[in-house]
Design a protein around this motif. Structure first.
Motif, PDB file in Angstrom:
ATOM      1  N   UNK A  74      93.733  87.823  15.892  1.00 23.88           N
ATOM      2  CA  UNK A  74      93.417  89.016  16.672  1.00 23.88           C
ATOM      3  C   UNK A  74      93.375  88.640  18.156  1.00 23.88           C
ATOM      4  N   UNK A  75      93.541  89.608  19.041  1.00 26.43           N
ATOM      5  CA  UNK A  75      93.517  89.314  20.481  1.00 26.43           C
ATOM      6  C   UNK A  75      92.239  88.608  20.898  1.00 26.43           C
ATOM      7  N   UNK A  76      92.395  87.498  21.591  1.00 29.08           N
ATOM      8  CA  UNK A  76      91.243  86.758  22.088  1.00 29.08           C
ATOM      9  C   UNK A  76      90.510  85.938  21.051  1.00 29.08           C
ATOM     10  N   UNK A  77      91.065  85.861  19.829  1.00 29.68           N
ATOM     11  CA  UNK A  77      90.388  85.116  18.770  1.00 29.68           C
ATOM     12  C   UNK A  77      91.296  84.021  18.218  1.00 29.68           C
ATOM     13  N   UNK A  78      90.683  83.097  17.488  1.00 30.36           N
ATOM     14  CA  UNK A  78      91.446  82.018  16.879  1.00 30.36           C
ATOM     15  C   UNK A  78      92.235  82.520  15.676  1.00 30.36           C
ATOM     16  N   UNK A  79      93.284  81.799  15.368  1.00 32.08           N
ATOM     17  CA  UNK A  79      94.053  82.099  14.171  1.00 32.08           C
ATOM     18  C   UNK A  79      93.275  81.594  12.956  1.00 32.08           C
ATOM     19  N   UNK A  80      93.133  82.449  11.950  1.00 30.91           N
ATOM     20  CA  UNK A  80      92.338  82.094  10.778  1.00 30.91           C
ATOM     21  C   UNK A  80      93.125  82.329   9.499  1.00 30.91           C
ATOM     22  N   UNK A  81      92.826  81.514   8.504  1.00 29.85           N
ATOM     23  CA  UNK A  81      93.458  81.638   7.195  1.00 29.85           C
ATOM     24  C   UNK A  81      92.794  82.774   6.429  1.00 29.85           C
ATOM     25  N   UNK A  82      93.594  83.715   5.948  1.00 27.39           N
ATOM     26  CA  UNK A  82      93.016  84.830   5.187  1.00 27.39           C
ATOM     27  C   UNK A  82      93.329  84.741   3.703  1.00 27.39           C
ATOM     28  N   UNK A  83      94.435  84.079   3.332  1.00 29.01           N
ATOM     29  CA  UNK A  83      94.775  83.970   1.917  1.00 29.01           C
ATOM     30  C   UNK A  83      95.714  82.786   1.724  1.00 29.01           C
ATOM     31  N   UNK A  84      95.600  82.154   0.575  1.00 32.67           N
ATOM     32  CA  UNK A  84      96.501  81.056   0.277  1.00 32.67           C
ATOM     33  C   UNK A  84      96.898  81.114  -1.187  1.00 32.67           C
ATOM     34  N   UNK A  85      98.047  80.531  -1.495  1.00 30.57           N
ATOM     35  CA  UNK A  85      98.534  80.473  -2.864  1.00 30.57           C
ATOM     36  C   UNK A  85      99.226  79.135  -3.051  1.00 30.57           C
ATOM     37  N   UNK A  86      98.892  78.459  -4.145  1.00 36.72           N
ATOM     38  CA  UNK A  86      99.470  77.152  -4.421  1.00 36.72           C
ATOM     39  C   UNK A  86     100.747  77.306  -5.253  1.00 36.72           C
ATOM     40  N   UNK A  87     101.372  76.178  -5.543  1.00 40.82           N
ATOM     41  CA  UNK A  87     102.620  76.205  -6.300  1.00 40.82           C
ATOM     42  C   UNK A  87     102.408  76.738  -7.712  1.00 40.82           C
ATOM     43  N   UNK A  88     101.184  76.578  -8.259  1.00 46.80           N
ATOM     44  CA  UNK A  88     100.903  77.093  -9.602  1.00 46.80           C
ATOM     45  C   UNK A  88     100.233  78.469  -9.554  1.00 46.80           C
ATOM     46  N   UNK A  89     100.361  79.137  -8.398  1.00 45.19           N
ATOM     47  CA  UNK A  89      99.911  80.525  -8.213  1.00 45.19           C
ATOM     48  C   UNK A  89      98.394  80.673  -8.166  1.00 45.19           C
ATOM     49  N   UNK A  90      97.676  79.594  -7.966  1.00 43.26           N
ATOM     50  CA  UNK A  90      96.243  79.699  -7.729  1.00 43.26           C
ATOM     51  C   UNK A  90      96.008  80.291  -6.347  1.00 43.26           C
ATOM     52  N   UNK A  91      95.079  81.255  -6.250  1.00 43.52           N
ATOM     53  CA  UNK A  91      94.878  81.964  -4.986  1.00 43.52           C
ATOM     54  C   UNK A  91      93.434  81.838  -4.496  1.00 43.52           C
ATOM     55  N   UNK A  92      93.283  82.075  -3.220  1.00 41.29           N
ATOM     56  CA  UNK A  92      91.952  82.068  -2.614  1.00 41.29           C
ATOM     57  C   UNK A  92      92.001  82.942  -1.374  1.00 41.29           C
ATOM     58  N   UNK A  93      90.857  83.584  -1.063  1.00 35.55           N
ATOM     59  CA  UNK A  93      90.814  84.544   0.035  1.00 35.55           C
ATOM     60  C   UNK A  93      89.598  84.321   0.930  1.00 35.55           C
ATOM     61  N   UNK A  94      89.769  84.659   2.190  1.00 35.94           N
ATOM     62  CA  UNK A  94      88.624  84.709   3.083  1.00 35.94           C
ATOM     63  C   UNK A  94      87.694  85.832   2.641  1.00 35.94           C
ATOM     64  N   UNK A  95      86.411  85.651   2.885  1.00 32.30           N
ATOM     65  CA  UNK A  95      85.444  86.660   2.457  1.00 32.30           C
ATOM     66  C   UNK A  95      85.747  88.029   3.069  1.00 32.30           C
ATOM     67  N   UNK A  96      86.285  88.039   4.272  1.00 35.61           N
ATOM     68  CA  UNK A  96      86.527  89.290   4.989  1.00 35.61           C
ATOM     69  C   UNK A  96      87.600  90.160   4.328  1.00 35.61           C
ATOM     70  N   UNK A  97      88.436  89.563   3.485  1.00 38.80           N
ATOM     71  CA  UNK A  97      89.528  90.340   2.867  1.00 38.80           C
ATOM     72  C   UNK A  97      89.439  90.352   1.349  1.00 38.80           C
ATOM     73  N   UNK A  98      88.485  89.631   0.793  1.00 36.03           N
ATOM     74  CA  UNK A  98      88.371  89.527  -0.661  1.00 36.03           C
ATOM     75  C   UNK A  98      88.185  90.912  -1.281  1.00 36.03           C
TER      76      UNK A  98
END
Length: 122
Positions: free
Chosen positions: A40-64
């Motif tokens: 976002x403007x004026x803010x750091x870049x943050x990880x919101x979601x990730x997915x591994x090669x075996x389709x395991x996922x994880x989310x930031x609390x803000x978007x869960x």
């Protein structure tokens, strides 16, 4: 060398949805963990979601519960379905690979796309 191209951003009203896509070149896509970041403007870049090669996922609390990350290895593409969007979701969204873990923390890899703008406003 990997090239990432994001698409699907735009202007949406609060409560709306967008589906972001990230198309990747290179023949190692299926073995790489992928991540969606946002800045976002004026803010750091943050990880919101990730997915591994075996389709395991994880989310930031803000978007869960609102965002869903998925991948189609046959198409070398990773998606981010964003639902129930809020004004605070407004940001440039980037995909990244190969994200990697050190201990309990995840870090960005070497390759970034150009980003796609998501604006949530009435």
């Amino acid at each position: 060398q990997v090239q990432l191209v994001e698409s699907g951003g735009g202007l949406v009203q609060p409560g709306g949805s967008l589906r972001l896509s990230c198309a990747a070149s290179g023949n190692t896509f299926s073995i790489n963990a992928m991540g969606w970041y946002r800045q976002a403007p004026g803010k750091q870049r943050v990880l919101v979601a990730r997915i591994t090669s075996d389709h395991s996922t994880n989310y930031a609390d803000s978007v869960k519960g609102r965002f869903t990350i998925s991948r189609d290895n046959a198409k070398n593409t990773v998606y981010l379905q964003t639902n129930s969007l809020k004004p605070e979701d407004t940001a440039v969204y980037y995909c990244n690979t190969p994200i990697f873990r050190v201990g309990s923390s995840w870090y960005a890899g070497s390759y970034w796309g150009q980003g796609t703008q998501v604006t949530v406003s009435s």
